[in-house]
Scaffold this motif. Structure first.
Motif, PDB file in Angstrom:
ATOM      1  N   GLY A 125      40.057  38.636  -3.563  1.00 35.24           N
ATOM      2  CA  GLY A 125      39.550  37.376  -4.098  1.00 35.24           C
ATOM      3  C   GLY A 125      38.456  36.737  -3.255  1.00 35.24           C
ATOM      4  O   GLY A 125      38.073  35.587  -3.508  1.00 35.24           O
ATOM      5  N   ARG A 126      37.963  37.463  -2.238  1.00 33.39           N
ATOM      6  CA  ARG A 126      36.894  36.870  -1.410  1.00 33.39           C
ATOM      7  C   ARG A 126      35.559  36.974  -2.133  1.00 33.39           C
ATOM      8  O   ARG A 126      35.407  37.673  -3.105  1.00 33.39           O
ATOM      9  CB  ARG A 126      36.852  37.577  -0.053  1.00 33.39           C
ATOM     10  CG  ARG A 126      38.084  37.271   0.781  1.00 33.39           C
ATOM     11  CD  ARG A 126      37.913  37.712   2.209  1.00 33.39           C
ATOM     12  NE  ARG A 126      38.026  39.139   2.317  1.00 33.39           N
ATOM     13  CZ  ARG A 126      38.979  39.772   3.014  1.00 33.39           C
ATOM     14  NH1 ARG A 126      39.907  39.085   3.647  1.00 33.39           N
ATOM     15  NH2 ARG A 126      39.006  41.091   3.084  1.00 33.39           N
ATOM     16  N   ARG A 127      34.575  36.259  -1.584  1.00 35.02           N
ATOM     17  CA  ARG A 127      33.269  36.143  -2.221  1.00 35.02           C
ATOM     18  C   ARG A 127      32.263  37.058  -1.527  1.00 35.02           C
ATOM     19  O   ARG A 127      32.343  37.257  -0.318  1.00 35.02           O
ATOM     20  CB  ARG A 127      32.848  34.689  -1.979  1.00 35.02           C
ATOM     21  CG  ARG A 127      31.919  34.103  -2.956  1.00 35.02           C
ATOM     22  CD  ARG A 127      31.586  32.674  -2.509  1.00 35.02           C
ATOM     23  NE  ARG A 127      30.135  32.525  -2.500  1.00 35.02           N
ATOM     24  CZ  ARG A 127      29.409  32.506  -3.604  1.00 35.02           C
ATOM     25  NH1 ARG A 127      29.970  32.586  -4.769  1.00 35.02           N
ATOM     26  NH2 ARG A 127      28.096  32.378  -3.539  1.00 35.02           N
ATOM     27  N   GLY A 154      29.695  37.341  -7.053  1.00 38.11           N
ATOM     28  CA  GLY A 154      29.891  38.619  -6.357  1.00 38.11           C
ATOM     29  C   GLY A 154      31.269  38.623  -5.705  1.00 38.11           C
ATOM     30  O   GLY A 154      31.670  37.633  -5.089  1.00 38.11           O
ATOM     31  N   LYS A 155      31.973  39.739  -5.856  1.00 38.64           N
ATOM     32  CA  LYS A 155      33.353  39.798  -5.390  1.00 38.64           C
ATOM     33  C   LYS A 155      33.493  40.632  -4.127  1.00 38.64           C
ATOM     34  O   LYS A 155      32.923  41.710  -4.003  1.00 38.64           O
ATOM     35  CB  LYS A 155      34.235  40.473  -6.455  1.00 38.64           C
ATOM     36  CG  LYS A 155      34.322  39.745  -7.761  1.00 38.64           C
ATOM     37  CD  LYS A 155      35.383  40.361  -8.665  1.00 38.64           C
ATOM     38  CE  LYS A 155      34.978  41.733  -9.187  1.00 38.64           C
ATOM     39  NZ  LYS A 155      35.914  42.268 -10.197  1.00 38.64           N
ATOM     40  N   GLY A 156      34.297  40.137  -3.184  1.00 40.38           N
ATOM     41  CA  GLY A 156      34.776  40.940  -2.064  1.00 40.38           C
ATOM     42  C   GLY A 156      36.202  41.344  -2.385  1.00 40.38           C
ATOM     43  O   GLY A 156      36.645  41.214  -3.527  1.00 40.38           O
ATOM     44  N   VAL A 212      24.654  45.890  -0.298  1.00 41.75           N
ATOM     45  CA  VAL A 212      23.948  46.132   0.971  1.00 41.75           C
ATOM     46  C   VAL A 212      22.931  45.016   1.188  1.00 41.75           C
ATOM     47  O   VAL A 212      22.108  44.734   0.298  1.00 41.75           O
ATOM     48  CB  VAL A 212      23.204  47.497   0.964  1.00 41.75           C
ATOM     49  CG1 VAL A 212      22.618  47.800   2.346  1.00 41.75           C
ATOM     50  CG2 VAL A 212      24.125  48.636   0.529  1.00 41.75           C
ATOM     51  N   ASN A 213      22.974  44.397   2.351  1.00 39.53           N
ATOM     52  CA  ASN A 213      21.989  43.370   2.677  1.00 39.53           C
ATOM     53  C   ASN A 213      20.712  44.062   3.139  1.00 39.53           C
ATOM     54  O   ASN A 213      20.667  44.608   4.233  1.00 39.53           O
ATOM     55  CB  ASN A 213      22.508  42.461   3.792  1.00 39.53           C
ATOM     56  CG  ASN A 213      23.782  41.735   3.397  1.00 39.53           C
ATOM     57  OD1 ASN A 213      24.028  41.505   2.211  1.00 39.53           O
ATOM     58  ND2 ASN A 213      24.589  41.398   4.367  1.00 39.53           N
ATOM     59  N   LEU A 214      19.711  44.038   2.290  1.00 37.29           N
ATOM     60  CA  LEU A 214      18.473  44.735   2.634  1.00 37.29           C
ATOM     61  C   LEU A 214      17.505  43.786   3.339  1.00 37.29           C
ATOM     62  O   LEU A 214      17.206  43.943   4.516  1.00 37.29           O
ATOM     63  CB  LEU A 214      17.819  45.304   1.373  1.00 37.29           C
ATOM     64  CG  LEU A 214      18.637  46.328   0.562  1.00 37.29           C
ATOM     65  CD1 LEU A 214      17.850  46.777  -0.660  1.00 37.29           C
ATOM     66  CD2 LEU A 214      19.013  47.520   1.427  1.00 37.29           C
ATOM     67  N   GLY A 271      27.473  37.969 -13.394  1.00 35.89           N
ATOM     68  CA  GLY A 271      28.562  37.470 -12.555  1.00 35.89           C
ATOM     69  C   GLY A 271      28.805  38.454 -11.436  1.00 35.89           C
ATOM     70  O   GLY A 271      28.554  38.180 -10.265  1.00 35.89           O
ATOM     71  N   SER A 272      29.251  39.644 -11.817  1.00 32.12           N
ATOM     72  CA  SER A 272      29.549  40.698 -10.841  1.00 32.12           C
ATOM     73  C   SER A 272      29.277  42.044 -11.498  1.00 32.12           C
ATOM     74  O   SER A 272      29.771  42.307 -12.599  1.00 32.12           O
ATOM     75  CB  SER A 272      31.022  40.596 -10.432  1.00 32.12           C
ATOM     76  OG  SER A 272      31.514  41.855 -10.030  1.00 32.12           O
ATOM     77  N   THR A 273      28.518  42.905 -10.825  1.00 35.20           N
ATOM     78  CA  THR A 273      28.236  44.231 -11.406  1.00 35.20           C
ATOM     79  C   THR A 273      29.536  45.031 -11.529  1.00 35.20           C
ATOM     80  O   THR A 273      29.668  45.866 -12.416  1.00 35.20           O
ATOM     81  CB  THR A 273      27.213  45.021 -10.557  1.00 35.20           C
ATOM     82  OG1 THR A 273      27.696  45.110  -9.210  1.00 35.20           O
ATOM     83  CG2 THR A 273      25.846  44.374 -10.572  1.00 35.20           C
TER      84      THR A 273
HETATM   85  C1  BT5 Z   1      33.626  43.464   0.781  1.00 36.66           C
HETATM   86  O1  BT5 Z   1      34.726  42.650   0.702  1.00 36.66           O
HETATM   87  O2  BT5 Z   1      33.019  43.724   1.780  1.00 36.66           O
HETATM   88  C2  BT5 Z   1      33.209  44.052  -0.564  1.00 36.66           C
HETATM   89  C3  BT5 Z   1      31.836  43.626  -0.994  1.00 36.66           C
HETATM   90  C4  BT5 Z   1      31.414  44.344  -2.248  1.00 36.66           C
HETATM   91  C5  BT5 Z   1      30.178  43.741  -2.862  1.00 36.66           C
HETATM   92  C6  BT5 Z   1      29.661  44.552  -4.025  1.00 36.66           C
HETATM   93  S1  BT5 Z   1      28.138  43.971  -4.591  1.00 36.66           S
HETATM   94  C7  BT5 Z   1      28.212  44.958  -6.005  1.00 36.66           C
HETATM   95  C8  BT5 Z   1      29.653  44.911  -6.458  1.00 36.66           C
HETATM   96  N1  BT5 Z   1      29.887  43.805  -7.353  1.00 36.66           N
HETATM   97  C9  BT5 Z   1      30.750  42.898  -6.817  1.00 36.66           C
HETATM   98  O3  BT5 Z   1      31.107  41.848  -7.368  1.00 36.66           O
HETATM   99  N2  BT5 Z   1      31.129  43.320  -5.588  1.00 36.66           N
HETATM  100  C10 BT5 Z   1      30.555  44.598  -5.251  1.00 36.66           C
HETATM  101  P1  BT5 Z   1      35.494  42.045   1.960  1.00 36.66           P
HETATM  102  O4  BT5 Z   1      35.823  43.135   2.931  1.00 36.66           O
HETATM  103  O5  BT5 Z   1      36.600  41.276   1.370  1.00 36.66           O
HETATM  104  O6  BT5 Z   1      34.445  41.120   2.654  1.00 36.66           O
HETATM  105  C11 BT5 Z   1      34.134  39.840   2.147  1.00 36.66           C
HETATM  106  C12 BT5 Z   1      33.783  38.966   3.335  1.00 36.66           C
HETATM  107  O7  BT5 Z   1      32.535  39.391   3.890  1.00 36.66           O
HETATM  108  C13 BT5 Z   1      33.578  37.515   2.960  1.00 36.66           C
HETATM  109  O8  BT5 Z   1      34.800  36.808   3.017  1.00 36.66           O
HETATM  110  C14 BT5 Z   1      32.580  37.039   4.014  1.00 36.66           C
HETATM  111  O9  BT5 Z   1      33.239  36.756   5.223  1.00 36.66           O
HETATM  112  C15 BT5 Z   1      31.737  38.272   4.254  1.00 36.66           C
HETATM  113  N3  BT5 Z   1      30.529  38.292   3.413  1.00 36.66           N
HETATM  114  C16 BT5 Z   1      30.311  37.725   2.193  1.00 36.66           C
HETATM  115  N4  BT5 Z   1      29.095  38.008   1.727  1.00 36.66           N
HETATM  116  C17 BT5 Z   1      28.491  38.781   2.668  1.00 36.66           C
HETATM  117  C18 BT5 Z   1      27.225  39.395   2.766  1.00 36.66           C
HETATM  118  N5  BT5 Z   1      26.296  39.346   1.793  1.00 36.66           N
HETATM  119  N6  BT5 Z   1      26.968  40.113   3.882  1.00 36.66           N
HETATM  120  C19 BT5 Z   1      27.866  40.235   4.876  1.00 36.66           C
HETATM  121  N7  BT5 Z   1      29.077  39.665   4.841  1.00 36.66           N
HETATM  122  C20 BT5 Z   1      29.396  38.960   3.744  1.00 36.66           C
END
Ligand code: BT5
Length: 253
Positions: free
Chosen positions: A53-55, A48-50, A140-142, A20-22
């Protein structure tokens, strides 16, 4: 697996195919007593969580999804310092693997050519006066291709492949990232937040520049002065007062 070489971060590395999420997994492991420096990596995240509550888009095999368990001796209000530490480590790993310099956007984004290439999500478990553990979440988007982004992210997001034109090995990137994290964390423990803050400022896209910060419906303008001990953004208002902003959206103007 383990990174070896006497490193704290990466002395135990747990890899999984799909989860689900690391961050959620790391949180559970930490609650069960996993040692400091334990790292979780996944090929793919289904949820994956931002922040807030973002994705976080987490397609299979192309990117890095990483969570690190730390147990720092810190009061909870200083835990955000670790977000700055991980931002510096990610910036360095990007520079080492691609030769390109990313910019850090306060508080938790890494940008290349103005587009988001990585995001950080730190979560903590704290009592009132001390941190129990912190999970550093790093995405990180590689090697993500343009068609792998949802349509609404094609302009605001990017990957190292799209920016540098060359694929980046996930293993190599992970090794550099964990090494840089380890080095920064050791220095942080010995010397405190000062050196991290200085290094962060070198990569920050807004340092000393005029910015607009949107906080809910309100918007403030002024020079970006730096960050405080709790991670708050410091900006100078036209009347000379320095305002502390704990969360908001920064645009360089
Ligand atoms: C973040 O949130 O930028 C935090 C991201 C953290 C991800 C890592 S992956 C390993 C670990 N396990 C998890 O479940 N999470 C962490 P935020 O600042 O809220 O940005 C989220 C917003 O970025 C989304 O609402 C989109 O607009 C955008 N977004 C979503 N996926 C993206 C991606 N792969 N690359 C770039 N932008 C993205």
């Amino acid at each position: 697996t383990s990174l070896g070489n006497g490193c704290l971060i990466g002395r135990r590395i747990v890899c999984c195919g799909e989860t689900g999420s690391t961050n959620t997994d790391a949180f559970l492991l930490a609650e069960q007593g996993a040692e400091e420096g334990t790292v979780l990596l996944a090929e793919r995240q289904l949820a994956g969580k931002g922040r807030l509550g973002r994705r976080w888009e987490s397609p299979t095999g192309v990117n890095l999804y990483c969570s690190v368990i730390l147990r720092p001796e810190l009061p909870p209000y200083e835990a955000p310092q670790l977000t700055f530490l991980s931002a510096v480590a990610v910036a360095r790993a990007i520079q080492i693997t691609t030769g390109l310099q990313p910019a850090i956007k306060w508080p938790n984004d890494l940008l290349m050519n103005g587009r988001k290439v990585a995001g950080l999500l730190n979560e903590m478990n704290a009592e009132t006066d001390r941190v129990g553990f912190v999970i550093l979440g790093i995405g990180v988007n590689l090697n993500m291709r343009a068609d792998q982004f949802p349509a609404d992210l094609r302009t605001p997001a990017t990957s190292l492949l799209l920016e540098s034109g060359a694929p980046v090995s996930r293993q190599l990137f992970a090794v550099h990232l964990l090494r840089e994290l380890d080095r920064e964390y050791l220095r942080f423990q010995q010397e405190g937040f000062g050196p991290v803050r200085e290094e962060w400022a070198r990569y920050c896209n807004a340092f000393g520049r005029e910015v607009q910060v949107d906080v809910g419906p309100n918007s403030l303008q002024g020079p970006f002065m730096g960050v405080d001990h709790d991670g708050a953004l410091l900006m100078k208002l036209s009347d000379g007062r320095v305002e502390r902003i704990l969360s908001g959206d920064v645009t360089v103007i």
